[in-house]
Motif scaffolding. Structure first.
Motif, PDB file in Angstrom:
ATOM      1  N   TRP A  16       0.810  -1.200  -0.129  1.00 19.49           N
ATOM      2  CA  TRP A  16       0.061  -0.017   0.056  1.00 19.49           C
ATOM      3  C   TRP A  16       0.828   1.084   0.119  1.00 19.49           C
ATOM      4  O   TRP A  16       0.528   2.232  -0.601  1.00 19.49           O
ATOM      5  N   VAL A  17       1.877   1.443   0.828  1.00 15.66           N
ATOM      6  CA  VAL A  17       2.887   2.265   0.907  1.00 15.66           C
ATOM      7  C   VAL A  17       3.335   2.447  -0.474  1.00 15.66           C
ATOM      8  O   VAL A  17       3.624   3.780  -1.005  1.00 15.66           O
ATOM      9  N   ARG A  18       3.969   1.481  -1.188  1.00 14.62           N
ATOM     10  CA  ARG A  18       4.666   1.608  -2.405  1.00 14.62           C
ATOM     11  C   ARG A  18       3.944   1.940  -3.577  1.00 14.62           C
ATOM     12  O   ARG A  18       4.343   2.491  -4.461  1.00 14.62           O
ATOM     13  N   GLU A  19       2.483   1.789  -3.353  1.00 16.24           N
ATOM     14  CA  GLU A  19       1.683   2.011  -4.508  1.00 16.24           C
ATOM     15  C   GLU A  19       1.635   3.744  -4.578  1.00 16.24           C
ATOM     16  O   GLU A  19       1.322   4.391  -5.702  1.00 16.24           O
ATOM     17  N   ARG A  20       2.027   4.409  -3.569  1.00 17.78           N
ATOM     18  CA  ARG A  20       1.853   5.761  -3.507  1.00 17.78           C
ATOM     19  C   ARG A  20       3.302   6.515  -3.577  1.00 17.78           C
ATOM     20  O   ARG A  20       3.379   7.550  -3.755  1.00 17.78           O
ATOM     21  N   ASN A  21       4.330   5.495  -3.459  1.00 15.71           N
ATOM     22  CA  ASN A  21       5.598   6.166  -3.522  1.00 15.71           C
ATOM     23  C   ASN A  21       6.651   4.906  -3.921  1.00 15.71           C
ATOM     24  O   ASN A  21       7.120   4.258  -2.764  1.00 15.71           O
ATOM     25  N   SER A  22       6.667   4.695  -4.897  1.00 15.94           N
ATOM     26  CA  SER A  22       7.606   3.288  -5.281  1.00 15.94           C
ATOM     27  C   SER A  22       8.880   3.304  -4.694  1.00 15.94           C
ATOM     28  O   SER A  22       9.557   4.391  -4.610  1.00 15.94           O
ATOM     29  N   ARG A  23       9.408   2.238  -4.450  1.00 14.46           N
ATOM     30  CA  ARG A  23      10.612   1.870  -4.161  1.00 14.46           C
ATOM     31  C   ARG A  23      10.896   2.611  -2.521  1.00 14.46           C
ATOM     32  O   ARG A  23      12.006   2.887  -2.249  1.00 14.46           O
ATOM     33  N   THR A  24       9.920   2.979  -2.085  1.00 17.86           N
ATOM     34  CA  THR A  24       9.916   3.424  -0.552  1.00 17.86           C
ATOM     35  C   THR A  24      10.568   2.242   0.458  1.00 17.86           C
ATOM     36  O   THR A  24       9.978   1.078   0.200  1.00 17.86           O
ATOM     37  N   ASP A  25      11.395   2.594   1.322  1.00 15.90           N
ATOM     38  CA  ASP A  25      11.871   1.510   2.092  1.00 15.90           C
ATOM     39  C   ASP A  25      11.700   1.993   3.552  1.00 15.90           C
ATOM     40  O   ASP A  25      11.583   3.258   3.624  1.00 15.90           O
ATOM     41  N   LEU A  26      12.009   1.339   4.399  1.00 23.21           N
ATOM     42  CA  LEU A  26      11.738   1.489   5.768  1.00 23.21           C
ATOM     43  C   LEU A  26      13.086   1.160   6.638  1.00 23.21           C
ATOM     44  O   LEU A  26      13.654   0.042   6.512  1.00 23.21           O
ATOM     45  N   VAL A  27      13.783   2.054   7.310  1.00 23.10           N
ATOM     46  CA  VAL A  27      14.794   1.995   8.305  1.00 23.10           C
ATOM     47  C   VAL A  27      14.494   2.232   9.567  1.00 23.10           C
ATOM     48  O   VAL A  27      13.765   2.843   9.936  1.00 23.10           O
ATOM     49  N   LEU A  28      14.844   1.119  10.431  1.00 24.64           N
ATOM     50  CA  LEU A  28      14.584   1.224  11.890  1.00 24.64           C
ATOM     51  C   LEU A  28      15.983   1.267  12.719  1.00 24.64           C
ATOM     52  O   LEU A  28      16.654   0.346  12.184  1.00 24.64           O
TER      53      LEU A  28
END
Length: 226
Positions: A16-28
């Motif tokens: 769902w997140v990448r549908e709105r912004n492709s290649r988005t990733d999460l760093v923790l």
């Protein structure tokens, strides 16, 4: 908490997140201080969630847990049946920061509008969908496997009215730890905080539960009784 956020919250929401912004990733990551936050870097297309170790330590004790927004959210919005505990607080903190990620991805986070209605819609959904309970369960299991105790015992939080009664204008107090320790005099007793004058031009609003009597205040009391 980082693993719980990635495995329980991020994985189902990633598409769902990448549908709105492709290649988005999460760093923790885990920070050395108290700061706990979500941040997005448009250059790298990375969402960052930082959990501060001092925040975690604070939420493991009822005396220092009560001043946090997450505590008020659990009690006022009925999350986890309104029960505040170490385990519930840490699980809810994961959901709180992840709700900011969802809020940002939906284009609903703006300057001056952070904890807005859309944010709480996202946070409510994480709790109503069972994601918060799954996060809580994951944290409990992983902590147990690592030999770390995360208590589910419900906190008996201090009564703010009773806390206020122990402080008076003019009392010498201290707050903070180590190199961050400060000492001053109370110049105003507020509903949940005291205003403390540290220097002529330096004042702090300090949560009631973080105040301690300073050594000079104890001496003053002893002198008054002699």
């Amino acid at each position: 908490m980082c693993q719980a956020t990635r495995n329980i919250l991020w994985q189902p929401a990633q598409a769902w997140v990448r549908e709105r912004n492709s290649r988005t990733d999460l760093v923790l990551r885990v920070g050395s201080g108290q700061a706990t936050y979500h941040r997005y870097d448009p250059r790298t297309k990375q969402h960052l969630i930082n959990y501060g170790v001092r925040m975690i330590a604070a939420k493991r004790q009822p005396e220092t847990a009560q001043g946090w927004l997450s505590t008020r959210e659990i009690r006022e919005r009925g999350y986890f049946n309104g029960e505040v505990s170490e385990l519930n607080l840490l699980a809810h903190t994961c959901c709180h920061e992840f709700a900011h990620l969802l809020q940002y991805s939906a284009g609903r986070r703006h300057l001056g509008s952070v904890h807005n209605p859309y944010f709480y819609e996202a946070l409510d959904q994480l709790h109503n969908s069972g994601a918060a309970d799954a996060t809580r369960h994951y944290l409990s299991e992983q902590a147990s496997s690592a030999g770390v105790e995360l208590s589910g015992a419900v906190y008996e939080l201090p009564n703010p009215a009773r806390q206020r009664q122990q402080w008076q204008v003019g009392d010498s107090v201290c707050f903070g730890e180590g190199s961050h320790r400060k000492q001053g005099k109370i110049i105003r007793v507020n509903r949940k905080t005291c205003t403390v004058s540290v220097t002529q031009h330096s004042r702090y609003r300090v949560p009631l539960q973080l105040l301690r009597q300073s050594h000079s205040h104890l001496l003053d009391r002893v002198s008054s009784q002699v």
